[in-house]
Design an enzyme around this catalytic site. Structure first.
Site, PDB file in Angstrom:
ATOM      1  N   ARG A  20       0.110  -1.393  -0.105  1.00 11.27           N
ATOM      2  CA  ARG A  20      -0.177  -0.250   0.192  1.00 11.27           C
ATOM      3  C   ARG A  20       0.496   1.562   0.043  1.00 11.27           C
ATOM      4  O   ARG A  20       0.881   1.654  -0.429  1.00 11.27           O
ATOM      5  CB  ARG A  20      -0.844  -0.159   1.175  1.00 11.27           C
ATOM      6  CG  ARG A  20      -2.321   0.903   1.130  1.00 11.27           C
ATOM      7  CD  ARG A  20      -3.085   0.919   2.316  1.00 11.27           C
ATOM      8  NE  ARG A  20      -2.645   0.127   3.505  1.00 11.27           N
ATOM      9  CZ  ARG A  20      -2.321   0.733   4.163  1.00 11.27           C
ATOM     10  NH1 ARG A  20      -2.215   1.499   4.300  1.00 11.27           N
ATOM     11  NH2 ARG A  20      -2.560   0.016   5.172  1.00 11.27           N
TER      12      ARG A  20
ATOM     13  N   TYR B  18     -15.621  18.583 -13.669  1.00  9.30           N
ATOM     14  CA  TYR B  18     -16.594  17.596 -13.630  1.00  9.30           C
ATOM     15  C   TYR B  18     -16.986  17.052 -12.431  1.00  9.30           C
ATOM     16  O   TYR B  18     -17.031  17.311 -10.812  1.00  9.30           O
ATOM     17  CB  TYR B  18     -15.166  16.304 -13.418  1.00  9.30           C
ATOM     18  CG  TYR B  18     -15.510  14.572 -13.320  1.00  9.30           C
ATOM     19  CD1 TYR B  18     -16.195  14.454 -14.172  1.00  9.30           C
ATOM     20  CD2 TYR B  18     -14.806  14.026 -12.408  1.00  9.30           C
ATOM     21  CE1 TYR B  18     -17.285  12.567 -14.166  1.00  9.30           C
ATOM     22  CE2 TYR B  18     -15.190  13.264 -12.188  1.00  9.30           C
ATOM     23  CZ  TYR B  18     -16.283  12.454 -12.906  1.00  9.30           C
ATOM     24  OH  TYR B  18     -16.225  11.437 -12.717  1.00  9.30           O
TER      25      TYR B  18
ATOM     26  N   ASP C 243      -6.901  20.297 -13.074  1.00 10.49           N
ATOM     27  CA  ASP C 243      -7.114  18.855 -13.724  1.00 10.49           C
ATOM     28  C   ASP C 243      -7.168  19.075 -14.864  1.00 10.49           C
ATOM     29  O   ASP C 243      -7.558  19.569 -15.742  1.00 10.49           O
ATOM     30  CB  ASP C 243      -9.031  18.401 -13.278  1.00 10.49           C
ATOM     31  CG  ASP C 243      -9.339  17.075 -13.393  1.00 10.49           C
ATOM     32  OD1 ASP C 243      -8.796  17.116 -14.757  1.00 10.49           O
ATOM     33  OD2 ASP C 243     -10.441  17.035 -13.104  1.00 10.49           O
TER      34      ASP C 243
ATOM     35  N   LYS D  17      -8.621   8.598 -18.783  1.00 10.89           N
ATOM     36  CA  LYS D  17      -9.086   8.544 -20.486  1.00 10.89           C
ATOM     37  C   LYS D  17      -8.009   9.136 -21.108  1.00 10.89           C
ATOM     38  O   LYS D  17      -7.219   7.617 -21.520  1.00 10.89           O
ATOM     39  CB  LYS D  17      -8.705  10.370 -19.361  1.00 10.89           C
ATOM     40  CG  LYS D  17     -10.665   9.988 -18.484  1.00 10.89           C
ATOM     41  CD  LYS D  17     -11.999   9.542 -19.477  1.00 10.89           C
ATOM     42  CE  LYS D  17     -12.917   9.277 -18.224  1.00 10.89           C
ATOM     43  NZ  LYS D  17     -13.066  10.001 -16.873  1.00 10.89           N
TER      44      LYS D  17
HETATM   45  C1  LIG Z   1     -11.404  15.810 -15.974  1.00  9.67           C
HETATM   46  C2  LIG Z   1     -12.056  14.705 -15.120  1.00  9.67           C
HETATM   47  N1  LIG Z   1     -11.848  14.758 -13.829  1.00  9.67           N
HETATM   48  C3  LIG Z   1     -11.273  13.912 -13.519  1.00  9.67           C
HETATM   49  C4  LIG Z   1     -12.511  12.276 -13.449  1.00  9.67           C
HETATM   50  C5  LIG Z   1     -12.499  11.190 -12.979  1.00  9.67           C
HETATM   51  O1  LIG Z   1     -11.533  10.253 -13.212  1.00  9.67           O
HETATM   52  P1  LIG Z   1     -11.881   8.663 -12.737  1.00  9.67           P
HETATM   53  O2  LIG Z   1     -13.130   8.403 -13.681  1.00  9.67           O
HETATM   54  O3  LIG Z   1     -10.439   7.813 -13.452  1.00  9.67           O
HETATM   55  O4  LIG Z   1     -12.149   8.349 -11.125  1.00  9.67           O
HETATM   56  C6  LIG Z   1     -12.639  12.760 -14.623  1.00  9.67           C
HETATM   57  C7  LIG Z   1     -14.352  11.695 -14.604  1.00  9.67           C
HETATM   58  O5  LIG Z   1     -14.821  11.601 -16.108  1.00  9.67           O
HETATM   59  C8  LIG Z   1     -12.893  13.965 -15.857  1.00  9.67           C
HETATM   60  O6  LIG Z   1     -13.858  14.322 -17.045  1.00  9.67           O
END
Ligand SMILES: Cc1ncc(COP(=O)(O)O)c(C=O)c1O
Length: 382
Positions: free
Chosen positions: A57, A110, A181, A206
């Site tokens: 971990r 998001y 982000d 992604k």
């Molecule tokens: C811009 C953005 N940040 C974070 C996330 C969250 O990521 P995860 O689905 O890998 O937890 C997403 C998911 O769609 C996203 O589009």
């Protein structure tokens, strides 16, 4: 396992870094790719040193090459931290807001980031202020007394472009940290640390992985103390990544430059055609000269990304029908894979109500653009 960290030719271009970084050290019969290390614990005696691996971990050798490669791409001085999901990395970054503090966040972040921040705000851990992140004066005004500014650029799914350097400078002047982000842009298109952000987070799920086959996240910073706090959060909250997933992410990263180039070309072409289509009331894509974020994007990004959003003129039901009528495009949530995805975002109950009901988010993949267009055209014609 040691990985190569220096190259004799000096600074390499990002297109090369995605291919070359995080390889095992050279040597006769050395493997070209890092191994997947499946272990939950590590041999050790005596008092454990902070640099020791100790337990699964805390660290895994399979994480190291990916963390090194992502740090290089984001211009970070410290290795990145891989997490079990993007949201796990976001949770770690939100832990940087002190108890009783103030978080400023784009109102079109998001939906999962907004939901997690709202949950913590409702529990009384901090105050949440949401802003239109493209409205620089309004965002700067919201920074008074703030502890952390969250930036997402372009935002998901409204594709608003934030003025990252101006906002980061204002946040620092107000005594706030800046987290960006960078999922939509990827480090090939925007490097927020170079523009003043303190921490970058990713849904590695992604573009970085790129094949819609893993769920992973990452946080990146050049600040050793911040990295230690994020690493401690990962260890204590247990949001650790499986070695196989991280190995797949590094494998996917090898083609990031090619995938981004092709999907951005496709996105630009489709956005232009959609803007002239009678069934489409509006197109959001920072690459279109008429887009409100175009000039800002052109100044701060090396490209415009590969997400295009359209509003279907005949309304939400018609938009939903488009997602049922496509055959090549995959009707699914998520984005950033080689295959093109289409989704009416408001089908998700958690999506902000300010996102139009008739908005379709198109994650443009690497297929032939004429095949993508033909499928969209026939679906829009219905
Ligand atoms: C811009 C953005 N940040 C974070 C996330 C969250 O990521 P995860 O689905 O890998 O937890 C997403 C998911 O769609 C996203 O589009």
């Amino acid at each position: 396992m040691s990985t190569e960290t220096t190259f004799p030719h000096g600074v390499l271009s990002p297109e090369t870094v995605v291919v070359a970084a995080g390889r095992p050290a050279a040597g006769q019969d050395a493997a070209v790719n890092p191994p997947i290390v499946l272990t939950s614990t590590y041999r050790g005696t005596g008092p454990a040193d902070p640099a020791d691996r100790v337990y699964g971990r805390y660290s895994n050798p399979t994480w190291d090459p990916f963390e090194e490669a992502l740090a290089r791409l984001e211009s970070a001085q410290e290795p990145a931290l891989v997490f079990s999901s993007g949201l796990a990395a976001i949770a770690a970054a939100l832990s940087l807001v002190p108890a009783g503090g103030v978080l400023v966040m784009p109102r079109h972040s998001y939906a999962g980031s907004l939901a997690l921040a709202a949950e913590q705000a409702e529990a009384g851990r901090f105050t949440l202020r949401t802003v239109d992140i493209a409205d620089t004066p309004a965002a700067v005004a919201a920074l008074e007394g703030a502890d952390l500014l969250w930036i997402e650029s372009p935002t998901n799914p409204m594709l608003e472009v934030a003025e990252i350097r101006v906002l980061a400078d204002a946040a620092h002047a107000a005594g706030a940290l800046v987290v960006a982000d960078n999922t939509f842009a990827t480090p090939l298109v925007t490097r927020p640390l170079e523009l003043g952000a303190d921490v970058v987070v990713h849904s590695v799920t992604k573009y970085l992985s790129g094949h819609s086959d893993v769920v992973l996240g990452a946080a990146v910073t050049s600040d050793e103390a911040l990295r230690a706090r994020l690493a401690a959060h990962r260890t204590l909250h247990g949001a650790v990544a499986g070695p196989f997933e991280v190995w797949l992410a590094l494998r996917g990263l090898r083609t990031l430059a090619l995938r981004m180039q092709r999907s951005q070309e496709n996105a630009g072409e489709l956005a232009r055609r959609l803007a002239a289509h009678p069934a489409v009331a509006a197109v959001r894509y920072p690459g279109l000269p008429e887009d409100p974020g175009h000039d800002r994007a052109a100044a701060q990004m090396d490209g415009f990304g590969a997400i295009v959003c359209i509003e279907v003129a005949a309304g939400a039901a018609a938009a939903e029908k488009v997602t049922e009528a496509v055959s090549l495009w995959v009707p699914a949530t998520s984005l950033g894979g080689v295959e093109s995805l289409i989704e009416r975002r408001r089908r998700q109950p958690g999506e902000p109500k300010t996102v139009p009901e008739n908005l379709l988010r198109l994650s443009v993949g690497i297929e032939h653009v004429e095949d993508l267009w033909a499928d969209l055209e026939q679906a829009l014609a219905r």
